[in-house]
Design a protein around this motif. Sequence first.
Motif, PDB file in Angstrom:
ATOM      1  N   VAL A 206       0.837  -1.199   0.000  1.00  0.00           N
ATOM      2  CA  VAL A 206       0.000   0.000   0.000  1.00  0.00           C
ATOM      3  C   VAL A 206       0.874   1.252   0.000  1.00  0.00           C
ATOM      4  O   VAL A 206       0.598   2.235  -0.707  1.00  0.00           O
ATOM      5  N   ALA A 207       1.958   1.220   0.799  1.00  0.00           N
ATOM      6  CA  ALA A 207       2.867   2.368   0.819  1.00  0.00           C
ATOM      7  C   ALA A 207       3.509   2.574  -0.558  1.00  0.00           C
ATOM      8  O   ALA A 207       3.665   3.712  -1.027  1.00  0.00           O
ATOM      9  N   ALA A 208       3.891   1.460  -1.208  1.00  0.00           N
ATOM     10  CA  ALA A 208       4.472   1.572  -2.542  1.00  0.00           C
ATOM     11  C   ALA A 208       3.471   2.163  -3.531  1.00  0.00           C
ATOM     12  O   ALA A 208       3.826   3.005  -4.372  1.00  0.00           O
ATOM     13  N   LEU A 209       2.190   1.740  -3.423  1.00  0.00           N
ATOM     14  CA  LEU A 209       1.165   2.312  -4.299  1.00  0.00           C
ATOM     15  C   LEU A 209       0.983   3.806  -4.029  1.00  0.00           C
ATOM     16  O   LEU A 209       0.810   4.603  -4.962  1.00  0.00           O
ATOM     17  N   ALA A 210       1.018   4.174  -2.735  1.00  0.00           N
ATOM     18  CA  ALA A 210       0.871   5.590  -2.406  1.00  0.00           C
ATOM     19  C   ALA A 210       2.033   6.403  -2.965  1.00  0.00           C
ATOM     20  O   ALA A 210       1.843   7.501  -3.515  1.00  0.00           O
ATOM     21  N   VAL A 211       3.244   5.861  -2.832  1.00  0.00           N
ATOM     22  CA  VAL A 211       4.414   6.558  -3.389  1.00  0.00           C
ATOM     23  C   VAL A 211       4.290   6.665  -4.909  1.00  0.00           C
ATOM     24  O   VAL A 211       4.600   7.708  -5.510  1.00  0.00           O
ATOM     25  N   ALA A 212       3.831   5.572  -5.553  1.00  0.00           N
ATOM     26  CA  ALA A 212       3.667   5.597  -7.009  1.00  0.00           C
ATOM     27  C   ALA A 212       2.645   6.641  -7.431  1.00  0.00           C
ATOM     28  O   ALA A 212       2.850   7.374  -8.411  1.00  0.00           O
ATOM     29  N   VAL A 213       1.537   6.725  -6.695  1.00  0.00           N
ATOM     30  CA  VAL A 213       0.520   7.729  -7.020  1.00  0.00           C
ATOM     31  C   VAL A 213       1.079   9.141  -6.827  1.00  0.00           C
ATOM     32  O   VAL A 213       0.857  10.041  -7.642  1.00  0.00           O
ATOM     33  N   GLY A 214       1.825   9.328  -5.714  1.00  0.00           N
ATOM     34  CA  GLY A 214       2.424  10.645  -5.492  1.00  0.00           C
ATOM     35  C   GLY A 214       3.396  11.034  -6.595  1.00  0.00           C
ATOM     36  O   GLY A 214       3.367  12.163  -7.103  1.00  0.00           O
ATOM     37  N   LEU A 215       4.261  10.087  -6.981  1.00  0.00           N
ATOM     38  CA  LEU A 215       5.190  10.363  -8.075  1.00  0.00           C
ATOM     39  C   LEU A 215       4.444  10.615  -9.382  1.00  0.00           C
ATOM     40  O   LEU A 215       4.850  11.465 -10.187  1.00  0.00           O
ATOM     41  N   ALA A 216       3.342   9.863  -9.590  1.00  0.00           N
ATOM     42  CA  ALA A 216       2.554  10.076 -10.808  1.00  0.00           C
ATOM     43  C   ALA A 216       1.943  11.473 -10.818  1.00  0.00           C
ATOM     44  O   ALA A 216       1.892  12.138 -11.866  1.00  0.00           O
ATOM     45  N   ILE A 217       1.467  11.926  -9.658  1.00  0.00           N
ATOM     46  CA  ILE A 217       0.891  13.275  -9.588  1.00  0.00           C
ATOM     47  C   ILE A 217       1.953  14.321  -9.888  1.00  0.00           C
ATOM     48  O   ILE A 217       1.738  15.258 -10.675  1.00  0.00           O
ATOM     49  N   VAL A 218       3.143  14.152  -9.265  1.00  0.00           N
ATOM     50  CA  VAL A 218       4.221  15.110  -9.512  1.00  0.00           C
ATOM     51  C   VAL A 218       4.642  15.093 -10.979  1.00  0.00           C
ATOM     52  O   VAL A 218       4.817  16.136 -11.619  1.00  0.00           O
ATOM     53  N   GLN A 219       4.789  13.874 -11.538  1.00  0.00           N
ATOM     54  CA  GLN A 219       5.218  13.769 -12.928  1.00  0.00           C
ATOM     55  C   GLN A 219       4.182  14.321 -13.889  1.00  0.00           C
ATOM     56  O   GLN A 219       4.516  14.971 -14.883  1.00  0.00           O
ATOM     57  N   SER A 220       2.903  14.041 -13.576  1.00  0.00           N
ATOM     58  CA  SER A 220       1.846  14.561 -14.455  1.00  0.00           C
ATOM     59  C   SER A 220       1.794  16.081 -14.416  1.00  0.00           C
ATOM     60  O   SER A 220       1.612  16.732 -15.451  1.00  0.00           O
ATOM     61  N   ARG A 221       1.988  16.662 -13.219  1.00  0.00           N
ATOM     62  CA  ARG A 221       2.030  18.125 -13.140  1.00  0.00           C
ATOM     63  C   ARG A 221       3.248  18.657 -13.895  1.00  0.00           C
ATOM     64  O   ARG A 221       3.171  19.681 -14.568  1.00  0.00           O
ATOM     65  N   ARG A 222       4.371  17.958 -13.785  1.00  0.00           N
ATOM     66  CA  ARG A 222       5.574  18.416 -14.470  1.00  0.00           C
ATOM     67  C   ARG A 222       5.402  18.363 -15.987  1.00  0.00           C
ATOM     68  O   ARG A 222       6.008  19.166 -16.711  1.00  0.00           O
ATOM     69  N   LEU A 223       4.578  17.427 -16.466  1.00  0.00           N
ATOM     70  CA  LEU A 223       4.384  17.311 -17.908  1.00  0.00           C
ATOM     71  C   LEU A 223       3.231  18.163 -18.408  1.00  0.00           C
ATOM     72  O   LEU A 223       3.321  18.789 -19.464  1.00  0.00           O
ATOM     73  N   THR A 224       2.133  18.184 -17.661  1.00  0.00           N
ATOM     74  CA  THR A 224       0.942  18.872 -18.168  1.00  0.00           C
ATOM     75  C   THR A 224       1.036  20.388 -18.027  1.00  0.00           C
ATOM     76  O   THR A 224       0.586  21.111 -18.921  1.00  0.00           O
ATOM     77  N   LEU A 225       1.617  20.879 -16.938  1.00  0.00           N
ATOM     78  CA  LEU A 225       1.722  22.328 -16.780  1.00  0.00           C
ATOM     79  C   LEU A 225       2.568  22.978 -17.881  1.00  0.00           C
ATOM     80  O   LEU A 225       2.167  23.998 -18.448  1.00  0.00           O
ATOM     81  N   PRO A 226       3.750  22.396 -18.226  1.00  0.00           N
ATOM     82  CA  PRO A 226       4.467  22.972 -19.380  1.00  0.00           C
ATOM     83  C   PRO A 226       3.671  22.900 -20.675  1.00  0.00           C
ATOM     84  O   PRO A 226       3.728  23.827 -21.493  1.00  0.00           O
ATOM     85  N   LEU A 227       2.923  21.815 -20.885  1.00  0.00           N
ATOM     86  CA  LEU A 227       2.118  21.715 -22.102  1.00  0.00           C
ATOM     87  C   LEU A 227       1.040  22.790 -22.130  1.00  0.00           C
ATOM     88  O   LEU A 227       0.770  23.398 -23.175  1.00  0.00           O
ATOM     89  N   LEU A 228       0.411  23.032 -20.970  1.00  0.00           N
ATOM     90  CA  LEU A 228      -0.580  24.108 -20.913  1.00  0.00           C
ATOM     91  C   LEU A 228       0.074  25.465 -21.166  1.00  0.00           C
ATOM     92  O   LEU A 228      -0.497  26.334 -21.839  1.00  0.00           O
TER      93      LEU A 228
END
Length: 424
Positions: free
Chosen positions: A136-158
Amino acid sequence: MRRRLLSSTLVVAVIAVLLLGVPLGIVVGRLIVDEAAQELRAEATRLVGEVEYARIQETPLDPKQLEQKYPDRYIQIFERGNPPKATIVGTPPPSGEQMTEDAESDSGIFVRVSRDRAQIEQDVYARLLLIVALAVAALAVAVGLAIVQSRRLTLPLLDLAGIAERLGSGDARPSKHRYGIPELDQVAEVLDRSATRISDLLTREREFATDASHQLRTPLTGLTMRLEEIVAASEHPEVVREEGEAAIVQAERLTAVIDELLAAARRQRHAQAEPVALDEVLIQQVTEWQPVFRGVGRTLVLAGTRDLKALATTGGFGQVIATLLENSLRHGGGTVTVTTSCGDKYVVIEVSDEGAGIPDDLAPKIFERSVSGGGGTGLGLTLARALAAADGGRLELVRRRPAKFAIFLRPADDNGRRVVSGPA
């Protein structure tokens, strides 16, 4: 896009956890059971040795001591003899389910050690619960990293989308934003270059209208003066014809200037540069401007080497000379001299007067746009330098007091020079 990144990352993380966690849980459970069985087997073997030693020493076994030494164990000891002996240590497991291991010696001693299986299962469940918590902790870390990565990718695209929208609306300012992602930085760099090109195009379009109005003003002034001469000399037919012909020449020059401006706007002037007989252009300009100089009590002189040819365009070179003569008329004084000469690399045309010259604070920026020392538009010398550069030459201020400007053009022919001096 952000939602797709989150969902895809979560699916990958779940698959990875299942592929690693389920086998790990199975292996950990088996290891715990095997470890418990090995421990019971070792205890049974050790008890056989202790019973053998007690028999040799002829000392009785102490059940309480064995119970303290092997807590939570149900021990059964059987000894052959006459009569046979049996020793019971501890109590059977309350759940009824037990794990048992046996050991027997050659002398007839048999030991059975048992323990409650429920304790082993609790230990297995505790380890499995730890594995689930880590998953569960690994899934939480993965979700957190996914959120950070998605913001890092989507904000520059916007941001890039906003930049592209600004470019489409006419705001051509380069953003100079960089995001630390090579692909996105490349897109941003391309957009910045496009913005710079669009800005240059828009600037040239805006400047073209201003330049056209300024460039057309000088021929129109000359045409107006000729027409005024025609009106004033209407009583003299010969003068009327002469002035009419001069007016026609002015009109033709006006047409040529318009063509030059259009060519400059399309950046085609380099391809149009050709050998030009400088005397024809200079004599034409001097002839046109002499009446204006005579009207203010001043003299215009053409001197230097004759029959020179240089690479230029007739309209562009004539406009540069006209600008320098107008500049001398408005801001200079005394006699204005147009001198031609030829060096090893350049044909030089100098325009000088006998006025007060150019102030020291104005001289370094005399060719800058919108810079004027006498209330003018500040475009004349800027455009003149641009026209000279478009013909492959250059326009320079070679002396401040009195002012002297020089046009440097590439020579086209060195034959047939002769030096003259005096009014043209």
